[in-house]
Design a protein around this motif. Structure first.
Motif, PDB file in Angstrom:
ATOM      1  N   ARG A   6       0.841  -1.201   0.000  1.00  8.95           N
ATOM      2  CA  ARG A   6       0.000   0.000   0.000  1.00  8.95           C
ATOM      3  C   ARG A   6       0.869   1.240   0.000  1.00  8.95           C
ATOM      4  NH1 ARG A   6      -1.604   3.975   2.843  1.00  8.95           N
ATOM      5  NH2 ARG A   6      -3.698   4.768   2.740  1.00  8.95           N
ATOM      6  N   LEU A   7       1.921   1.235   0.858  1.00  8.45           N
ATOM      7  CA  LEU A   7       2.810   2.395   0.907  1.00  8.45           C
ATOM      8  C   LEU A   7       3.591   2.522  -0.385  1.00  8.45           C
ATOM      9  CD1 LEU A   7       4.118   2.343   4.569  1.00  8.45           C
ATOM     10  CD2 LEU A   7       2.378   3.828   3.570  1.00  8.45           C
ATOM     11  N   SER A   8       4.012   1.403  -0.950  1.00  4.76           N
ATOM     12  CA  SER A   8       4.738   1.459  -2.215  1.00  4.76           C
ATOM     13  C   SER A   8       3.833   1.986  -3.320  1.00  4.76           C
ATOM     14  CB  SER A   8       5.255   0.070  -2.588  1.00  4.76           C
ATOM     15  OG  SER A   8       6.179  -0.367  -1.630  1.00  4.76           O
ATOM     16  N   ALA A   9       2.589   1.495  -3.371  1.00  3.97           N
ATOM     17  CA  ALA A   9       1.645   1.984  -4.377  1.00  3.97           C
ATOM     18  C   ALA A   9       1.353   3.456  -4.150  1.00  3.97           C
ATOM     19  CB  ALA A   9       0.358   1.165  -4.343  1.00  3.97           C
ATOM     20  N   ASP A  43      -2.832  -1.649 -10.482  1.00  6.49           N
ATOM     21  CA  ASP A  43      -4.072  -2.363 -10.211  1.00  6.49           C
ATOM     22  C   ASP A  43      -4.434  -2.169  -8.746  1.00  6.49           C
ATOM     23  OD1 ASP A  43      -2.875  -4.835 -12.408  1.00  6.49           O
ATOM     24  OD2 ASP A  43      -4.649  -3.601 -12.777  1.00  6.49           O
ATOM     25  N   PHE A  44      -5.614  -1.623  -8.496  1.00  2.21           N
ATOM     26  CA  PHE A  44      -6.093  -1.389  -7.135  1.00  2.21           C
ATOM     27  C   PHE A  44      -7.246  -2.343  -6.840  1.00  2.21           C
ATOM     28  CE2 PHE A  44      -4.264   2.643  -8.482  1.00  2.21           C
ATOM     29  CZ  PHE A  44      -3.441   2.948  -7.397  1.00  2.21           C
ATOM     30  N   PRO A  45      -7.219  -2.998  -5.680  1.00  2.00           N
ATOM     31  CA  PRO A  45      -8.352  -3.853  -5.314  1.00  2.00           C
ATOM     32  C   PRO A  45      -9.575  -2.996  -4.991  1.00  2.00           C
ATOM     33  CG  PRO A  45      -6.822  -3.691  -3.486  1.00  2.00           C
ATOM     34  CD  PRO A  45      -6.186  -2.966  -4.653  1.00  2.00           C
ATOM     35  N   ALA A  53     -12.647  -2.979  -8.146  1.00  2.00           N
ATOM     36  CA  ALA A  53     -11.251  -3.022  -8.572  1.00  2.00           C
ATOM     37  C   ALA A  53     -11.052  -2.016  -9.711  1.00  2.00           C
ATOM     38  CB  ALA A  53     -10.878  -4.430  -9.029  1.00  2.00           C
ATOM     39  N   LEU A  54      -9.898  -1.375  -9.742  1.00  2.00           N
ATOM     40  CA  LEU A  54      -9.597  -0.380 -10.770  1.00  2.00           C
ATOM     41  C   LEU A  54      -8.207  -0.646 -11.319  1.00  2.00           C
ATOM     42  CD1 LEU A  54     -10.408   2.302 -12.226  1.00  2.00           C
ATOM     43  CD2 LEU A  54      -9.199   3.488 -10.383  1.00  2.00           C
ATOM     44  N   SER A  55      -8.091  -0.660 -12.640  1.00  2.00           N
ATOM     45  CA  SER A  55      -6.805  -0.812 -13.309  1.00  2.00           C
ATOM     46  C   SER A  55      -6.501   0.482 -14.050  1.00  2.00           C
ATOM     47  CB  SER A  55      -6.852  -1.987 -14.293  1.00  2.00           C
ATOM     48  OG  SER A  55      -5.599  -2.132 -14.942  1.00  2.00           O
TER      49      SER A  55
END
Length: 174
Positions: A6-9, A43-45, A53-55
């Motif tokens: 999460r922090l990396s994203a 890619d987000f859950p 979900a969102l890409s």
């Protein structure tokens, strides 16, 4: 997504918003995207950037960075140029939204003592707010005009102000 991911994203997202994410007109058509593969994909859950979900496919733009440092440890950067072209996809229903690359200017002031920063963007900016942000997400919004937000060292954002000219990307893809 674990805390490190999460922090990396969030770190990548904050960097992208600071450097890459300035947009032009919207098109609800995948066919307008570049014919080359994207330079990167996020890619987000569901529940993080949208309720689903969102890409996000990213075709890098061209920017010019200027970084200034003062004796108190403040770092100010100005980024200008052509932002990234993006394609947002809701994998559940296949709907897409494409933003072509366009110009924008981003100003970031980083506070060395605590790692926080304030970002002011003019032009076209996509801001993704997670549930830990203020106001809490999930939300993904395209602002046209000026948007200001602050971030703590853990990349938790606080929206300070945003143009009334905005598009709710999650709603557009629902």
């Amino acid at each position: 997504m674990n805390n490190m991911s999460r922090l990396s994203a969030r770190h990548l997202l904050a960097y992208m918003m600071a450097v890459l994410l300035s947009y032009g007109s919207l098109a609800i058509a995948a066919s307008t995207a570049p014919s080359t593969p994207p330079d990167s994909v996020l890619d987000f859950p569901g529940g993080l950037a949208c309720s689903f979900a969102l890409s996000i496919e990213i075709w890098d733009g061209k920017q010019h960075d200027n970084v200034f440092k003062d004796k108190n440890g403040f770092v100010r950067s100005i980024t200008a140029g052509t932002g990234s072209a993006l394609r947002f996809t809701n994998p559940a229903n296949g709907k897409t939204l494409f933003t072509k690359s366009d110009g924008a200017v981003n100003h970031i002031t980083t506070y060395a003592l605590d790692g926080s920063f304030t970002e002011t963007n003019t032009g076209h900016t996509v801001l993704i707010l997670f549930p830990t942000d203020t106001p809490p997400g999930p939300s993904t919004t395209l602002y046209v005009g000026k948007v200001v937000f602050m971030s703590d060292a853990d990349f938790n954002f606080t929206l300070v102000s945003g143009s009334e000219n905005k598009t709710d990307i999650c709603a557009a893809l629902s």
